[in-house]
Design a protein around this motif. Structure first.
Motif, PDB file in Angstrom:
ATOM      1  N   UNK A  53       0.686  -1.268   0.055  1.00  0.00           N
ATOM      2  CA  UNK A  53      -0.115   0.059  -0.123  1.00  0.00           C
ATOM      3  C   UNK A  53       0.905   1.174  -0.487  1.00  0.00           C
ATOM      4  N   UNK A  54       0.746   2.252  -1.146  1.00  0.00           N
ATOM      5  CA  UNK A  54       1.274   2.894  -0.345  1.00  0.00           C
ATOM      6  C   UNK A  54       3.004   3.037  -1.570  1.00  0.00           C
ATOM      7  N   UNK A  55       3.535   2.132  -2.183  1.00  0.00           N
ATOM      8  CA  UNK A  55       5.232   2.009  -1.490  1.00  0.00           C
ATOM      9  C   UNK A  55       5.073   0.587  -2.271  1.00  0.00           C
ATOM     10  N   UNK A  56       6.374   0.374  -1.682  1.00  0.00           N
ATOM     11  CA  UNK A  56       7.472  -1.625  -1.920  1.00  0.00           C
ATOM     12  C   UNK A  56       8.117  -1.935  -0.475  1.00  0.00           C
ATOM     13  N   UNK A  57       8.253  -3.071  -1.188  1.00  0.00           N
ATOM     14  CA  UNK A  57       9.276  -3.619   0.368  1.00  0.00           C
ATOM     15  C   UNK A  57      10.616  -4.120  -0.820  1.00  0.00           C
ATOM     16  N   UNK A  58      11.293  -4.556  -0.111  1.00  0.00           N
ATOM     17  CA  UNK A  58      12.132  -5.424  -0.723  1.00  0.00           C
ATOM     18  C   UNK A  58      11.275  -7.308  -0.877  1.00  0.00           C
TER      19      UNK A  58
END
Length: 250
Positions: A53-58
């Motif tokens: 939600x709203x971005x990204x994670x590794x």
């Protein structure tokens, strides 16, 4: 800046910070948010990240189980911020159960000097680190998981079952709005569940890199905790999720 170069820069930032946000990336690289979303979609297709939600994670394997030594060298500034906030919740005379996480270690470091705090833990690292402190230290015993320096199994479970404390101080591998609190292995997840059950209140310590991620084992729903302490302001969706589960957010 070409798209390929921008995506390389995004991955460099993500590797360093563990999470990125669409709005921040759009401002940083002077492009639209839709352009950033397309960049993140391409990187996700390459299995380099996971959009959230709203971005990204590794991207990472859900069963990844980093050693205590490696975890000790990650996100130390975030752990200190969390520890400083959480330390205000613990008072002289309190009894606590503490897991084997490095974030909880940072919290105990902030509490050194307070008298009459009883610490029950399954971490041989914490037993060693605070052996000379003013804490009353109680070790569960159990089978050693060398990777995390944690004691698990029937001996640890039986030891914890004999106590009831003021607070359970815990961290975890990941949190997800739908899946809840997650861990990388069953044996330590079982210990954390028991700590929650044998505490008047549970405090979960998680930095922002663990939001919107999944891990191998579902440990508990958010309704099982009382307070979540983190190092930044979660998204409005996360704030709503925690509020609906009656979790205090610090």
């Amino acid at each position: 800046m070409l798209g390929l170069e921008r995506r390389q820069k995004i991955m460099e930032k993500l590797t360093a910070e563990r999470k990125v946000y669409v709005s921040e990336l759009a401002k940083l690289y002077k492009v639209t948010e839709d352009t950033i979303r397309r960049d993140l979609e391409k990187l996700e297709q390459a299995n380099l990240l996971r959009r959230s939600y709203g971005g990204a994670t590794l991207a990472g394997n859900t069963s990844e189980d980093l050693s205590y030594r490696k975890r000790s060298n990650q996100n130390n500034e975030s752990k200190l911020i969390i520890a400083n906030k959480a330390a205000n919740l613990i008072e002289t005379g309190d009894t606590v159960m503490v897991d084997s996480s490095t974030t909880c270690r940072a919290l105990l470091q902030q509490l050194v000097g307070q008298k009459d705090i009883t610490v029950i833990t399954n971490s041989i690292q914490l037993m060693n680190d605070f052996s000379g402190s003013s804490f009353i230290m109680i070790c569960t015993g159990g089978a050693l998981r060398a990777n995390s320096l944690a004691l698990t199994g029937s001996l640890a479970v039986n030891a914890l079952a004999g106590y009831y404390v003021d607070y359970a101080l815990l961290s975890c591998k990941a949190i997800d709005m739908e899946k809840g609190i997650m861990e990388s292995n069953e044996s330590e997840s079982d210990i954390k569940k028991l700590m929650m059950q044998h505490a008047r209140k549970t405090i979960l310590l998680v930095d922002q890199s663990k939001f919107d991620k999944a891990a191998f084992v579902r440990c508990a729903p958010f309704s099982a905790i009382d307070t979540l302490v983190t190092d930044g302001t979660p998204s409005p969706a996360w704030q709503k999720c925690l509020s609906e589960n009656h979790v205090r957010l610090l």
